[in-house]
Design a protein around this motif. Structure first.
Motif, short mmCIF file in Angstrom:
data_model
loop_
_atom_site.label_atom_id
_atom_site.label_comp_id
_atom_site.label_asym_id
_atom_site.label_seq_id
_atom_site.Cartn_x
_atom_site.Cartn_y
_atom_site.Cartn_z
N LYS A 79 -42.25 26.38 2.12
CA LYS A 79 -41.39 25.95 3.24
C LYS A 79 -40.23 26.92 3.43
O LYS A 79 -39.89 27.30 4.55
N ALA A 80 -39.62 27.29 2.32
CA ALA A 80 -38.52 28.26 2.40
C ALA A 80 -39.03 29.61 2.86
O ALA A 80 -38.40 30.29 3.67
N TYR A 81 -40.20 29.99 2.33
CA TYR A 81 -40.78 31.29 2.66
C TYR A 81 -41.06 31.41 4.16
O TYR A 81 -40.96 32.50 4.74
N SER A 82 -41.37 30.28 4.79
CA SER A 82 -41.72 30.30 6.22
C SER A 82 -40.50 30.53 7.12
O SER A 82 -40.65 30.82 8.30
N LYS A 83 -39.32 30.42 6.54
CA LYS A 83 -38.10 30.62 7.33
C LYS A 83 -37.73 32.11 7.37
O LYS A 83 -38.20 32.90 6.57
N ASN A 84 -36.89 32.42 8.31
CA ASN A 84 -36.44 33.81 8.46
C ASN A 84 -35.31 34.07 7.47
O ASN A 84 -34.13 34.03 7.81
N LEU A 85 -35.69 34.36 6.23
CA LEU A 85 -34.71 34.51 5.16
C LEU A 85 -34.08 35.90 5.15
O LEU A 85 -34.67 36.87 5.63
N THR A 86 -32.90 35.98 4.58
CA THR A 86 -32.19 37.25 4.44
C THR A 86 -31.91 37.50 2.96
O THR A 86 -31.35 36.63 2.27
N LEU A 87 -32.33 38.65 2.47
CA LEU A 87 -32.05 39.04 1.09
C LEU A 87 -30.71 39.78 1.07
O LEU A 87 -30.58 40.84 1.68
#
Length: 215
Positions: A79-87
């Motif tokens: 679920k988290a992976y599917s979001k537009n995450l920022t490293l």
């Protein structure tokens, strides 16, 4: 007189030879110094090459490690992976979305997606987050701290840490927090690297942080 002449010639020869020896010794020392300097520059160049190679290897290792974290995230927390995450530079993944929710809904959104409304640990983290957040919006952003379920004016992060009212993280130039005397529930947002208290039912941007279990 001939003896004095010979003596004068001998002294002249000795003086000339001595001068020549002194000059040659000086040149020799200069040459040694030159060699030493050349050797030093060579060592510096070798160190620069070694440092560049080390930095290159470190960059490769960091990239590989981040790729492993992404794969782990994909498997453990899809679920988290599917979001537009920022490293971000601290090596953690964050979600800074375009949505605007109230504090309760923001917290729920993060929880539902294997994340948490961000618990800030340092002023450096506030600065780091604002550097990214301001590129999306210059408005206020929800973080996890609030006085929900606590006596009015006593703030804490969702991980249980206290957020003292005299903390330098608050915007003291604007008398924050300014709702200490109120018995109502207030939540904490941040803007321009400083914290503010605000009514929890207001819709703002928010920042989620991927939970440690996901990596």
């Amino acid at each position: 007189m001939f003896k004095w002449y010979r003596l004068a010639i001998s002294l002249h020869i000795i003086f000339t030879v001595t001068t020549l020896i002194t000059f040659l010794f000086f040149v020799y020392k200069q040459d040694l110094r030159s060699q030493a300097v050349d050797g030093l520059f060579l060592k510096v160049e070798e160190l620069e090459v070694l440092l560049h190679a080390t930095n290159t290897e470190l960059e490769k290792a960091t990239k590989s490690f981040n790729n492993l974290k992404i794969k782990s995230l994909q498997i453990l927390c899809p679920k988290a992976y599917s979001k537009n995450l920022t490293l971000l530079p601290d090596g953690e993944f964050y979600y800074l979305g375009d949505e605007e929710f109230n504090w309760t809904r923001s917290k729920a959104f993060c929880d539902e997606n294997d994340m948490e409304l961000v618990n800030i640990k340092s002023e450096n983290e506030i600065t780091m987050l604002w550097a990214v957040a301001k590129e999306i919006s210059l408005d206020w952003w929800w973080v996890s701290a609030s006085n929900v379920g606590r006596p009015g004016g006593q703030y804490a992060w969702s991980d249980g840490r206290e957020l003292p009212n005299n903390s330098s993280w608050w915007d003291k130039e604007n008398n924050q927090p300014d709702s200490v005397q109120s018995k109502k529930e207030f939540c904490v947002d941040f803007r321009d690297g400083k914290l503010y208290d605000y009514k929890c039912d207001k819709d703002l941007h928010f920042i989620c942080k991927v939970k440690s279990k996901c990596m």
